[in-house]
Design a protein around this motif. Structure first.
Motif, short mmCIF file in Angstrom:
data_model
loop_
_atom_site.label_atom_id
_atom_site.label_comp_id
_atom_site.label_asym_id
_atom_site.label_seq_id
_atom_site.Cartn_x
_atom_site.Cartn_y
_atom_site.Cartn_z
N GLY A 20 5.28 17.24 33.50
CA GLY A 20 5.24 17.18 31.95
C GLY A 20 5.45 15.94 31.32
O GLY A 20 5.49 16.00 29.97
N TYR A 29 12.59 11.84 18.09
CA TYR A 29 13.67 11.17 17.84
C TYR A 29 13.99 11.18 16.28
O TYR A 29 13.17 11.29 15.52
CB TYR A 29 13.77 9.79 17.99
N ARG A 87 14.87 11.50 24.78
CA ARG A 87 13.82 12.55 24.55
C ARG A 87 12.55 12.55 25.24
O ARG A 87 11.81 11.68 25.20
CB ARG A 87 13.14 12.43 23.02
N ALA A 88 12.35 13.72 26.18
CA ALA A 88 10.96 13.94 26.77
C ALA A 88 11.34 15.65 27.11
O ALA A 88 12.27 15.94 27.50
CB ALA A 88 10.87 13.11 28.02
N LYS A 89 10.07 15.87 27.31
CA LYS A 89 10.08 17.58 27.66
C LYS A 89 10.62 17.65 29.21
O LYS A 89 11.34 18.52 29.57
CB LYS A 89 8.58 18.14 27.59
N ALA A 116 4.57 15.83 25.29
CA ALA A 116 5.43 15.70 26.28
C ALA A 116 6.80 15.16 25.71
O ALA A 116 7.86 14.90 26.46
CB ALA A 116 5.01 14.52 26.95
N ARG A 117 6.82 15.06 24.17
CA ARG A 117 8.15 14.92 23.54
C ARG A 117 8.24 16.10 22.76
O ARG A 117 7.88 16.03 21.39
CB ARG A 117 8.29 13.19 22.93
N ALA A 118 8.64 17.24 23.15
CA ALA A 118 9.01 18.33 22.16
C ALA A 118 9.69 17.94 21.01
O ALA A 118 9.34 18.32 19.76
CB ALA A 118 9.20 19.52 22.91
#
Ligand code: SF4
Ligand code: FES
Lengths: 248, 221
Positions: free
Chosen positions: A211, B89, A103-105, B84-86
């Motif tokens: 980003g 988890y 998970r990361a933009k 940065a982590r929309a």
């Protein structure tokens, strides 16, 4: 072993995904994690269901294409291995395994567990190379002496396979470990000096543009990196960056 | 944000302002410690700090700006990092690869910030009013008495101690981390880290000791 898998399913990049539960049987400890998923997919195909999409290629820990956040850790609970090298004997009969995409933009999901890591490619393209004249008078690399420690450190930095586990592990989704490995690889060698300043400035600029988050030195990346890339590389990149910025 | 737009520039700025505050903390601690050893020394030092022009009109504003910069930057970084982590988890095991202190600098930081609010209200505001608003006469031996009075309240003493525990966590990660941020990671780093960890424990523990000491050793009425 019998296991329960909780897997992120997402039809495409824009679809809203969700976790789906799959029971699975006849899994052996000697299987790799990806082989276990192969068993699941065969099962799903036989039942006429859509198989789970995941990235893989070499299946021997060198290409960096397998990813997967397994039970809350990139590449699973084992250390210094990629998902394709992770053995099912790391799990116990009856376990529930949660499998999510990294998970990361900057790593958008393409489908299910597969993410788009081309942001890494663009960071590489921004400076992860040395320009060599190939017009016929190419200089033999071995003709330039390199100090042993520097050669070793450059080599270790170069073992980064670009898998993205560092980003996936980081609470800030920062790409500093990856970028610093790529910067260090050249910063330590005489061949990398010509473009040293522009390299680090451009690569960091690209990294920010993509980003990724800011590094806060939690050290999660170093622990989860399948290649054991050291935090020293990040310190080196910080030095290189400061040096390049002060040079103007 | 100009030159601070790049992630590494922010990181270095955060580290340098943090190191500056760590340095200030040692100085503050030294003066406070004197209040336990010898009230007169404490009064002398406090009087000097409170009336010296360089301290009051140069160092004090620099310190306040340093604090403001550090926490504003911390909050900006936190917001950017969350973005940065929309999608987060479902299962995330941070404890497997990093310390609680390193992952929760924003929490320890905000507690310290709230403490600073209380601390300013307790000491700094009355001091500024005394000197620059009411323009009362300088009384050289008032500092110790004022200090001890503040620690009469068990609630205030408790809040101070709580904040110092969080300060411990903040320093535990932050002090060592700032050297990594400015690019210092070599064969001396292990020894330096040992020093920073020791500092992270001893200084807040010392502040806790001083607060409790004054709480339990009240002035005779
Ligand atoms: S630094 Fe390690 S975790 Fe990050 S991309 Fe390279 S190999 Fe993967
Ligand atoms: S598939 Fe190549 S590293 Fe795992």
């Amino acid at each position: 072993m019998k296991l329960t898998l909780k897997i992120w399913r997402q039809a495409n990049a824009t679809a809203k995904g969700s976790m789906k539960t799959y029971p699975i049987e006849d899994i052996e400890g000697d299987m790799s994690f990806l082989e276990m998923l192969d068993v699941l997919n065969e099962d799903l195909i036989n039942k006429g269901e859509e198989p789970v999409v995941f990235d893989h290629d070499c299946r021997e820990g060198i290409c960096g294409s397998c990813s997967l956040q397994i039970n809350g850790e990139p590449h699973g609970p084992d250390r210094l291995v990629t998902t394709c090298q992770l053995h099912m004997r790391m799990f116990n009969d009856g376990d529930t395994i949660v499998i999510e995409p990294f998970r990361a933009k900057a790593f958008p999901v393409i489908k299910d567990l597969m993410v788009d890591r081309s942001s890494f490619d663009r960071i590489q393209q921004a400076g992860g190379y040395v320009s060599v004249n190939t017009s016929g008078n190419t200089i033999d690399a071995n003709a330039t002496p390199v100090q042993k420690e520097n050669a070793d450190d450059a080599f270790y930095a170069a073992t980064c396979i670009g898998c993205g586990a560092c980003v996936a592990a980081c609470k800030n989704a920062s790409a500093m470990l990856f970028t610093s490995a790529k910067v260090s690889q050249y910063a330590l060698l005489p061949q990398g000096q010509v473009e040293a300043a522009t390299r680090v400035l451009n690569m960091v600029e690209q990294m920010d543009k993509e980003g990724f988050g800011n590094c806060t030195n939690t050290g999660a990346c170093e622990i989860e990196c399948p290649k054991g890339i050291s935090l020293e590389n990040i310190a080196r990149m910080n030095r290189e960056y400061l040096k390049a910025s002060l040079q103007g | 944000m100009g030159i601070l737009s790049a992630s590494i520039a922010k990181k270095v700025a955060m580290a340098l302002s943090g190191l500056f505050l760590v340095f200030f903390l040692a100085q503050h601690f030294t003066i406070n410690l004197s209040s336990v050893i010898d009230p007169e020394t404490f009064n002398n030092w406090s009087h000097f700090m409170g009336t010296n022009g360089l301290v009051q009109f140069v160092l004090q504003p620099v310190l306040i700006l340093g604090v403001i910069f550090h926490f504003v930057m911390g909050i900006v970084l936190e917001i950017q990092n969350r973005n940065a982590r929309a999608i987060s988890y479902k299962s995330y095991k941070g404890s497997k690869n990093s310390t609680w202190a390193s992952r929760n600098m924003i929490i320890s930081g905000l507690v310290i910030l709230a403490f600073l609010g209380l601390h300013f209200y307790d000491f700094w505001v009355p001091e500024i009013v005394y000197k620059y608003v009411d323009v009362k006469e300088a009384v050289e031996d008032r500092y110790f008495i004022e200090l001890v009075h503040k620690f009469e309240s068990p609630v205030r003493t408790g809040l101070y101690c709580l904040a110092f525990v969080l300060l411990m966590f903040h320093l535990w990660h932050g002090f060592a981390s700032s050297f990594q941020s400015v690019g210092f990671n070599n064969k001396y780093s292990k020894a330096l880290q040992g020093f920073t960890k020791l500092y992270a424990i001893l200084i807040p523990a010392g502040f806790i000791f001083i607060a409790l000491y004054h709480h339990f050793n009240q002035l005779p009425h």
